[in-house]
Write a protein that holds these residues in place. Structure first.
Motif, PDB file in Angstrom:
ATOM      1  N   TRP A  15     -17.240  -0.011 -21.285  1.00 16.72           N
ATOM      2  CA  TRP A  15     -17.710   0.004 -22.740  1.00 16.72           C
ATOM      3  C   TRP A  15     -16.593   0.628 -23.445  1.00 16.72           C
ATOM      4  O   TRP A  15     -15.959   0.326 -24.525  1.00 16.72           O
ATOM      5  N   VAL A  16     -15.954   1.789 -22.953  1.00 18.44           N
ATOM      6  CA  VAL A  16     -14.684   2.322 -23.732  1.00 18.44           C
ATOM      7  C   VAL A  16     -13.427   1.377 -23.835  1.00 18.44           C
ATOM      8  O   VAL A  16     -12.929   1.453 -25.124  1.00 18.44           O
ATOM      9  N   TRP A  17     -13.203   0.663 -22.736  1.00 19.51           N
ATOM     10  CA  TRP A  17     -12.346  -0.515 -22.786  1.00 19.51           C
ATOM     11  C   TRP A  17     -12.433  -1.463 -23.737  1.00 19.51           C
ATOM     12  O   TRP A  17     -11.675  -2.085 -24.693  1.00 19.51           O
ATOM     13  N   LEU A  18     -13.819  -2.013 -23.961  1.00 23.65           N
ATOM     14  CA  LEU A  18     -13.989  -2.824 -25.069  1.00 23.65           C
ATOM     15  C   LEU A  18     -13.849  -2.348 -26.354  1.00 23.65           C
ATOM     16  O   LEU A  18     -13.321  -2.812 -27.332  1.00 23.65           O
ATOM     17  N   ALA A  19     -14.417  -0.974 -26.525  1.00 19.84           N
ATOM     18  CA  ALA A  19     -14.486  -0.288 -27.858  1.00 19.84           C
ATOM     19  C   ALA A  19     -12.900   0.016 -28.204  1.00 19.84           C
ATOM     20  O   ALA A  19     -12.522  -0.029 -29.433  1.00 19.84           O
ATOM     21  N   ARG A  41     -27.090 -13.164 -26.508  1.00 18.53           N
ATOM     22  CA  ARG A  41     -26.603 -12.928 -25.123  1.00 18.53           C
ATOM     23  C   ARG A  41     -25.851 -11.356 -25.405  1.00 18.53           C
ATOM     24  O   ARG A  41     -24.513 -11.552 -25.359  1.00 18.53           O
ATOM     25  N   PRO A  42     -26.537 -10.486 -25.584  1.00 19.60           N
ATOM     26  CA  PRO A  42     -26.017  -9.141 -25.982  1.00 19.60           C
ATOM     27  C   PRO A  42     -25.471  -8.282 -24.684  1.00 19.60           C
ATOM     28  O   PRO A  42     -25.768  -8.776 -23.750  1.00 19.60           O
ATOM     29  N   LEU A  43     -24.677  -7.441 -25.070  1.00 23.05           N
ATOM     30  CA  LEU A  43     -23.994  -6.583 -24.021  1.00 23.05           C
ATOM     31  C   LEU A  43     -24.859  -5.088 -24.186  1.00 23.05           C
ATOM     32  O   LEU A  43     -24.979  -4.856 -25.340  1.00 23.05           O
ATOM     33  N   LYS A  69     -18.582  11.916 -32.249  1.00 20.27           N
ATOM     34  CA  LYS A  69     -19.563  11.397 -33.085  1.00 20.27           C
ATOM     35  C   LYS A  69     -19.014  10.157 -33.670  1.00 20.27           C
ATOM     36  O   LYS A  69     -19.971   9.056 -33.863  1.00 20.27           O
ATOM     37  N   ILE A  70     -18.000  10.267 -34.525  1.00 20.25           N
ATOM     38  CA  ILE A  70     -17.588   9.006 -35.141  1.00 20.25           C
ATOM     39  C   ILE A  70     -17.158   8.046 -34.096  1.00 20.25           C
ATOM     40  O   ILE A  70     -17.567   6.794 -34.476  1.00 20.25           O
ATOM     41  N   TRP A  71     -16.509   8.534 -33.271  1.00 17.34           N
ATOM     42  CA  TRP A  71     -15.729   7.436 -32.336  1.00 17.34           C
ATOM     43  C   TRP A  71     -17.192   6.499 -31.637  1.00 17.34           C
ATOM     44  O   TRP A  71     -17.305   5.466 -31.671  1.00 17.34           O
ATOM     45  N   SER A  77     -21.163   0.043 -32.863  1.00 17.91           N
ATOM     46  CA  SER A  77     -21.157  -1.026 -33.976  1.00 17.91           C
ATOM     47  C   SER A  77     -20.775  -2.265 -33.723  1.00 17.91           C
ATOM     48  O   SER A  77     -20.780  -3.242 -34.403  1.00 17.91           O
ATOM     49  N   HIS A  78     -20.309  -2.532 -32.365  1.00 23.70           N
ATOM     50  CA  HIS A  78     -20.101  -4.078 -31.840  1.00 23.70           C
ATOM     51  C   HIS A  78     -21.065  -4.917 -32.143  1.00 23.70           C
ATOM     52  O   HIS A  78     -22.416  -4.451 -31.771  1.00 23.70           O
TER      53      HIS A  78
END
Length: 143
Positions: A15-19, A41-43, A69-71, A77-78
């Protein structure tokens, strides 16, 4: 259900890499699957991953370059991302009663239990989780 239609649960580091927008971290097949994700087809990301990100940031092991918190709000929000609450007693119980041998990390145990109970394929590069999947205890996909 074909492997392409099995819902995905992202391990925290995935998730971190995707974000962070680092698609080079992923195999071409996984990158294609992540790019094809949408509302049908959500993640999925467990709330335990948000806790883990916050913990790693607080310990200085993850530099987010902004308040945590902002991060987290931005990372959530993906458009294809679906957060999973930690409100299933079966997940909490299973995380403490996993079959076979599995390490003691509570976040990993909760992610594995979430995948097992919810019928998700856990996307990870964590060697211990991948080995646990090879033993047949959880569906995994190598990131």
């Amino acid at each position: 259900m074909s492997p392409q239609n099995v819902p995905l649960l992202l391990d925290t580091h995935v998730w971190v890499w995707l974000a962070l927008g680092t698609p080079g971290q992923f195999s071409p097949a996984l990158r294609e699957r992540l790019e094809a994700a949408d509302h049908t087809r959500p993640l999925h990301v467990s709330i335990i991953s948000a806790w883990e990100v916050a913990m790693l940031a607080a310990k200085g092991r993850l530099n987010l370059a902004m308040p945590t918190k902002i991060w987290l709000e931005r990372a959530r929000s993906h458009p294809a991302l679906r957060p999973l609450p930690l409100d299933d007693l079966a997940v909490v119980t299973d995380s403490n009663e996993l079959p076979g041998e599995f390490h003691a990390d509570p976040a990993d145990r909760l992610l594995v239990a979430t995948a097992r109970i919810g019928g998700y394929t856990l996307v990870t590069r964590d060697h211990g989780i991948l080995e646990y999947g090879k033993a047949g205890h959880v569906n995994v996909l190598t990131a």
